[in-house]
Design a protein around this motif. Sequence first.
Motif, PDB file in Angstrom:
ATOM      1  N   ILE A 245       0.843  -1.188   0.000  1.00 32.07           N
ATOM      2  CA  ILE A 245       0.000   0.000   0.000  1.00 32.07           C
ATOM      3  C   ILE A 245       0.877   1.237   0.000  1.00 32.07           C
ATOM      4  O   ILE A 245       1.750   1.389   0.863  1.00 32.07           O
ATOM      5  CB  ILE A 245      -0.926   0.031   1.231  1.00 32.07           C
ATOM      6  CG1 ILE A 245      -1.790  -1.236   1.305  1.00 32.07           C
ATOM      7  CG2 ILE A 245      -1.827   1.274   1.188  1.00 32.07           C
ATOM      8  CD1 ILE A 245      -2.631  -1.340   2.558  1.00 32.07           C
ATOM      9  N   VAL A 246       0.654   2.137  -0.954  1.00 28.67           N
ATOM     10  CA  VAL A 246       1.311   3.438  -0.982  1.00 28.67           C
ATOM     11  C   VAL A 246       0.316   4.448  -0.435  1.00 28.67           C
ATOM     12  O   VAL A 246      -0.784   4.616  -0.970  1.00 28.67           O
ATOM     13  CB  VAL A 246       1.747   3.827  -2.405  1.00 28.67           C
ATOM     14  CG1 VAL A 246       2.346   5.225  -2.411  1.00 28.67           C
ATOM     15  CG2 VAL A 246       2.754   2.822  -2.941  1.00 28.67           C
ATOM     16  N   VAL A 247       0.682   5.107   0.663  1.00 36.23           N
ATOM     17  CA  VAL A 247      -0.196   6.060   1.343  1.00 36.23           C
ATOM     18  C   VAL A 247       0.318   7.467   1.082  1.00 36.23           C
ATOM     19  O   VAL A 247       1.486   7.757   1.316  1.00 36.23           O
ATOM     20  CB  VAL A 247      -0.229   5.777   2.861  1.00 36.23           C
ATOM     21  CG1 VAL A 247      -1.179   6.731   3.566  1.00 36.23           C
ATOM     22  CG2 VAL A 247      -0.631   4.335   3.131  1.00 36.23           C
ATOM     23  N   GLN A 248      -0.559   8.342   0.594  1.00 36.73           N
ATOM     24  CA  GLN A 248      -0.150   9.692   0.235  1.00 36.73           C
ATOM     25  C   GLN A 248      -1.211  10.716   0.629  1.00 36.73           C
ATOM     26  O   GLN A 248      -2.388  10.383   0.795  1.00 36.73           O
ATOM     27  CB  GLN A 248       0.094   9.792  -1.284  1.00 36.73           C
ATOM     28  CG  GLN A 248       1.233   8.919  -1.784  1.00 36.73           C
ATOM     29  CD  GLN A 248       1.266   8.864  -3.294  1.00 36.73           C
ATOM     30  OE1 GLN A 248       0.466   8.191  -3.906  1.00 36.73           O
ATOM     31  NE2 GLN A 248       2.198   9.584  -3.892  1.00 36.73           N
ATOM     32  N   PHE A 249      -0.769  11.962   0.764  1.00 36.48           N
ATOM     33  CA  PHE A 249      -1.678  13.089   0.917  1.00 36.48           C
ATOM     34  C   PHE A 249      -1.859  13.724  -0.456  1.00 36.48           C
ATOM     35  O   PHE A 249      -0.885  14.010  -1.154  1.00 36.48           O
ATOM     36  CB  PHE A 249      -1.105  14.130   1.881  1.00 36.48           C
ATOM     37  CG  PHE A 249      -1.095  13.684   3.318  1.00 36.48           C
ATOM     38  CD1 PHE A 249      -2.135  14.016   4.167  1.00 36.48           C
ATOM     39  CD2 PHE A 249      -0.046  12.927   3.820  1.00 36.48           C
ATOM     40  CE1 PHE A 249      -2.128  13.602   5.498  1.00 36.48           C
ATOM     41  CE2 PHE A 249      -0.029  12.512   5.142  1.00 36.48           C
ATOM     42  CZ  PHE A 249      -1.078  12.861   5.980  1.00 36.48           C
ATOM     43  N   SER A 250      -3.096  13.939  -0.859  1.00 33.14           N
ATOM     44  CA  SER A 250      -3.391  14.525  -2.160  1.00 33.14           C
ATOM     45  C   SER A 250      -4.416  15.628  -1.998  1.00 33.14           C
ATOM     46  O   SER A 250      -5.402  15.475  -1.263  1.00 33.14           O
ATOM     47  CB  SER A 250      -3.920  13.464  -3.136  1.00 33.14           C
ATOM     48  OG  SER A 250      -4.328  14.055  -4.351  1.00 33.14           O
TER      49      SER A 250
ATOM     50  N   SER B 163       8.172  -0.402   6.786  1.00 33.50           N
ATOM     51  CA  SER B 163       7.727  -1.435   5.860  1.00 33.50           C
ATOM     52  C   SER B 163       7.518  -0.836   4.485  1.00 33.50           C
ATOM     53  O   SER B 163       7.707  -1.489   3.464  1.00 33.50           O
ATOM     54  CB  SER B 163       6.431  -2.080   6.357  1.00 33.50           C
ATOM     55  OG  SER B 163       5.407  -1.113   6.511  1.00 33.50           O
ATOM     56  N   GLN B 164       7.124   0.439   4.450  1.00 32.43           N
ATOM     57  CA  GLN B 164       7.052   1.211   3.211  1.00 32.43           C
ATOM     58  C   GLN B 164       7.166   2.683   3.555  1.00 32.43           C
ATOM     59  O   GLN B 164       6.725   3.112   4.616  1.00 32.43           O
ATOM     60  CB  GLN B 164       5.750   0.931   2.450  1.00 32.43           C
ATOM     61  CG  GLN B 164       4.487   1.377   3.145  1.00 32.43           C
ATOM     62  CD  GLN B 164       3.959   2.729   2.686  1.00 32.43           C
ATOM     63  OE1 GLN B 164       4.477   3.330   1.755  1.00 32.43           O
ATOM     64  NE2 GLN B 164       2.914   3.211   3.362  1.00 32.43           N
ATOM     65  N   SER B 165       7.799   3.460   2.673  1.00 36.00           N
ATOM     66  CA  SER B 165       7.982   4.879   2.955  1.00 36.00           C
ATOM     67  C   SER B 165       8.131   5.652   1.655  1.00 36.00           C
ATOM     68  O   SER B 165       8.906   5.265   0.771  1.00 36.00           O
ATOM     69  CB  SER B 165       9.223   5.100   3.823  1.00 36.00           C
ATOM     70  OG  SER B 165       9.427   6.479   4.083  1.00 36.00           O
TER      71      SER B 165
END
Length: 255
Positions: A121-126, A218-220
Motif C-alpha cells: 500500500i502506498v499512502v499519500q496526501f493529495s 515497511s514502506q515509505s
Amino acid sequence: MANLLNQTLQRLEKHLQNLIEGSSARLFPAYDFQKELSNQLIKDMQSEIRPTPEGSLIAPNLFTVFLPLEQAKIFQDQPELLDGLVNCLLQACQDAQAQFATEPIIKIVPNPEQDHPGIQIVVQFSLTQKEETSTLEPLGSSLGEEPDQRAFLIVDGIEIFPLDGKIVRIGQNKENDLVINHPQINQEHAQLRLVNGQYTIFDLNSTEGTFVNGVKVSQSLLSPGDVISLGGLPVIFGTENRPGLDETQELAPGT
C-alpha cells in the motif's frame, strides 16, 4: 495531542475490523486475506496521520493498494466492498475528530510482481479531488508518471545508480535491478515503486530491515536527501535537474 491520536487509531481499527469481519467478509475467499488487508491498511494509515498547526489531525487520503491478481479481481466483481472501505475510513476519521483534505481515494492495482504476491500500500496526501472516490486500476496504470526531476541512489557513498524504472528491485540476487553484495542484505531485500510520479520504498520482509532516516519502515515515500539503510549499508535518495545519468558511475573522492 498523543491521547487524541491514540483515540483516532483505536476508532479507525475498530471500524475497519467491523467492516472486514462483518457482512463483507463473505466476498473474500479466505479469512487470512481479509485480516492481512485490513491490518496493513490500518497500520499504513496510522503511520501517516499528522497533527496540524491548529491542533487537529489530518489523515492521508490517497491509498494505492497493490494486490495479487486474484484478489484484485474480487474488487472488480464486488465494487461495493471498495466503497465500503472508503465509507469506513470516512466514518472512522469523523468519529475520531480527524479529517481528510479531500474524500479518500482507494485505488486497487493488480500487482505485476509474481515473486512477491503480498499486499503493498502506498499512502499519500493529495489535494486533488477525483471524480470517483474508489477505482480499480488496470495493470500498471498507477505506476509511472515520470517525476519532474531525475532520481538516483548513492550507494555506500561511492556508486550512483540512476532510477529509470517503474519498479526497481534491490538485493544480492543477480536478477535484481540494483545488485548489492553485502552480507546483511537479503537476496531480495527491498523494492522501489514509482507511483504517481514519486518513488516509494518497500521492505520485502528482510532479515535486518529497511530504515529511512533512522526509522524502520515497511514502506515509505521518499524525498530528496532521505538516507536509506539496507542491512546497515547507507543509500541516499536524490534528484537532479540536469539530463539523466546514463549509466552507473563512480563518485570522485571528496564529491
